[in-house]
Design a protein around this motif. Structure first.
Motif, PDB file in Angstrom:
ATOM      1  N   ALA A   1      32.255  49.214  28.913  1.00  0.00           N
ATOM      2  CA  ALA A   1      33.558  48.736  29.187  1.00  0.00           C
ATOM      3  C   ALA A   1      33.468  47.060  29.612  1.00  0.00           C
ATOM      4  N   PRO A   2      34.531  46.590  29.468  1.00  0.00           N
ATOM      5  CA  PRO A   2      34.555  45.208  29.992  1.00  0.00           C
ATOM      6  C   PRO A   2      34.537  45.380  31.695  1.00  0.00           C
ATOM      7  N   ARG A   3      34.003  44.250  32.386  1.00  0.00           N
ATOM      8  CA  ARG A   3      33.851  44.188  33.607  1.00  0.00           C
ATOM      9  C   ARG A   3      35.181  43.741  34.434  1.00  0.00           C
ATOM     10  N   SER A   4      35.317  44.078  35.700  1.00  0.00           N
ATOM     11  CA  SER A   4      36.531  43.750  36.294  1.00  0.00           C
ATOM     12  C   SER A   4      36.227  43.234  37.741  1.00  0.00           C
ATOM     13  N   ASN A   5      36.895  42.118  38.237  1.00  0.00           N
ATOM     14  CA  ASN A   5      36.403  41.961  39.443  1.00  0.00           C
ATOM     15  C   ASN A   5      37.786  42.136  40.556  1.00  0.00           C
ATOM     16  N   ASN A   6      37.655  42.784  41.374  1.00  0.00           N
ATOM     17  CA  ASN A   6      38.901  43.091  42.322  1.00  0.00           C
ATOM     18  C   ASN A   6      38.534  42.989  43.625  1.00  0.00           C
ATOM     19  N   GLU A   7      39.723  42.636  44.262  1.00  0.00           N
ATOM     20  CA  GLU A   7      39.529  42.533  45.976  1.00  0.00           C
ATOM     21  C   GLU A   7      40.789  43.723  46.288  1.00  0.00           C
ATOM     22  N   LEU A   8      39.911  44.690  46.783  1.00  0.00           N
ATOM     23  CA  LEU A   8      40.901  45.887  47.430  1.00  0.00           C
ATOM     24  C   LEU A   8      41.590  45.209  48.861  1.00  0.00           C
ATOM     25  N   ASN A   9      42.882  45.557  48.786  1.00  0.00           N
ATOM     26  CA  ASN A   9      43.517  45.258  49.935  1.00  0.00           C
ATOM     27  C   ASN A   9      43.604  46.325  50.990  1.00  0.00           C
ATOM     28  N   ALA A  10      42.958  45.854  52.123  1.00  0.00           N
ATOM     29  CA  ALA A  10      42.622  46.924  53.123  1.00  0.00           C
ATOM     30  C   ALA A  10      43.192  46.502  54.680  1.00  0.00           C
TER      31      ALA A  10
END
Length: 101
Positions: free
Chosen positions: A64-73
């Protein structure tokens, strides 16, 4: 990204304070794959070299394609002693393994 050496003690404190609900259990900020490799080179093995995949090459070897995320914490601001991800990685992962001399 989460550095468990830092966040597991926070989880115990959360339990003591009866903090419940949905928490994005992650250090604040972002770090890239290349930044991790650079830290490894700088703190563990100065001779380490790597070559990045192109997006086309990567697509051939992953499902599957990669995703780059920043979780809001924002809830974790309750623990101001928690380090941003890059500082936490240095402190808990790379500095203990640092080659001196």
């Amino acid at each position: 990204m989460t550095v468990l050496d830092e966040l597991l003690p926070i989880s115990i404190e959360m339990a003591k304070r009866n903090l419940t609900g949905v928490w994005n259990f992650t250090n604040p900020g972002v770090v890239s794959h290349n930044e991790i490799l650079e830290m490894y080179r700088d703190y563990v093995d100065p001779n380490f070299k790597w070559t990045n995949f192109t997006l086309e090459e990567q697509a051939k070897v992953i499902v599957a394609p990669r995703s780059n995320n920043e979780l809001n914490a924002p809830k974790l601001k309750e623990f101001p002693e928690m380090l941003p991800i890059k500082e936490s990685i240095l402190k808990y992962v790379f500095m203990p393994k640092r080659k001196v001399g």
